[in-house]
Design an enzyme around this catalytic site. Sequence first.
Site, PDB file in Angstrom:
ATOM      1  CB  CYS A 126      -0.705   2.454   4.033  1.00 35.97           C
ATOM      2  SG  CYS A 126      -2.306   1.729   3.217  1.00 35.97           S
ATOM      3  CG  ASP A 127       2.942   1.053   4.449  1.00 38.72           C
ATOM      4  OD1 ASP A 127       2.389   1.414   5.561  1.00 38.72           O
ATOM      5  OD2 ASP A 127       2.686  -0.066   3.978  1.00 38.72           O
ATOM      6  CB  CYS A 135      -1.027  -0.026   1.358  1.00 40.67           C
ATOM      7  SG  CYS A 135      -2.034   1.442   1.342  1.00 40.67           S
TER       8      CYS A 135
END
Length: 304
Positions: free
Chosen positions: A133-134, A130
């Site tokens: 997200c990261d 992701c």
Amino acid sequence: MYDIIIIGAGPAGLSAAIYARRSGKSVLVLEEKTYGGQIVNTPNIENYPGIAHISGFEFATNLYNQAKDFGAEFKFEKAVGIEDREDSKLVKTPKDEYEAKAVIIATGAKNRKLGIDNEDSLVGKGISYCATCDGMFFRDKDVAVNGGGNTAVEDAMFLSNYCNKVYIIHRRDEFRADDKDVERLKEKDNVELVLDSTVSEILSDTDEAGNEHVSGVKVKNKNTGDERVLDVNGLFIAIGQVPDNEDFKDIVELENGYVKALEDCKTDTQGIYVAGDCRTKSVRQLATAASDGAIAAIAASQEV
Ligand code: NAP
């Protein structure tokens, strides 16, 4: 006893919840994780009719709030089985059992793994599925994205705004992603395409404190057989999705893991419908997930 239980709170399940509530039916949505499904990881949606630009998270939040405002009930529990009773279905979770007259399966799909030995152990230590997200953890660093679909190309574009260098590794020389997005990516100075290539090894280092982290990926060119090491701190794997319907294999027919149904979203089991990416279908898009949700909910609402 609910009228309809919907399994999954992604775009298909939430659309189904809206339509079922607007038909006056009582609705319980069961969701294993959080609402929104995979679309929450998409930084920018540009192809949903009527909305020029929106983030996946905002889209999902709007949809969730819309379903809740219409009166859908939510429980964040994983459905692990469905029992067919004479006049109802019993949906089981590890915590409880819930009864309904009809069930809509809208479980979406989960990330496909590369299947490389140390892939699992390096998740959170340089391996991610992701980018939104990261990605921030890799600001000013070099990273690689693996995949050639819309997700990979969008991830690479997103990362190129924060990272020093982004390699996109794809097993063919043509992308599956939309041409417009590929062309936009090619214009970025800090993006390098590594085509006809697959990841053969994930390299890692262990620091003095004993923490292991990705230090590179070895890629192999399928035409020449040449191997090359990309010195990256992160590898974002975006090689598509696989369905997750094994829990329902005794009650509905699966085909390659997908719940079998035509465009009417009706499974062969009376009272069980399927909507979205988990259904056997050729086009898996946000718009078709929403469409499935509407079709399944209208059909279920007419039955119960
Ligand atoms: P996808 O379209 O299935 O693409 C997966 C990519 O990974 C393909 O390029 C495929 O290569 C490659 N791949 C598959 N297995 C592999 C393996 N074992 N090793 C190396 N490469 C492998 O998946 P996605 O990009 O996640 O998209 C899923 C669906 O969501 C699609 O319908 C997509 O259009 C949609 N989506 C839409 C948007 C948007 O519209 N904004 C954003 C994201 C996703 P090949 O091409 O050679 O098969």
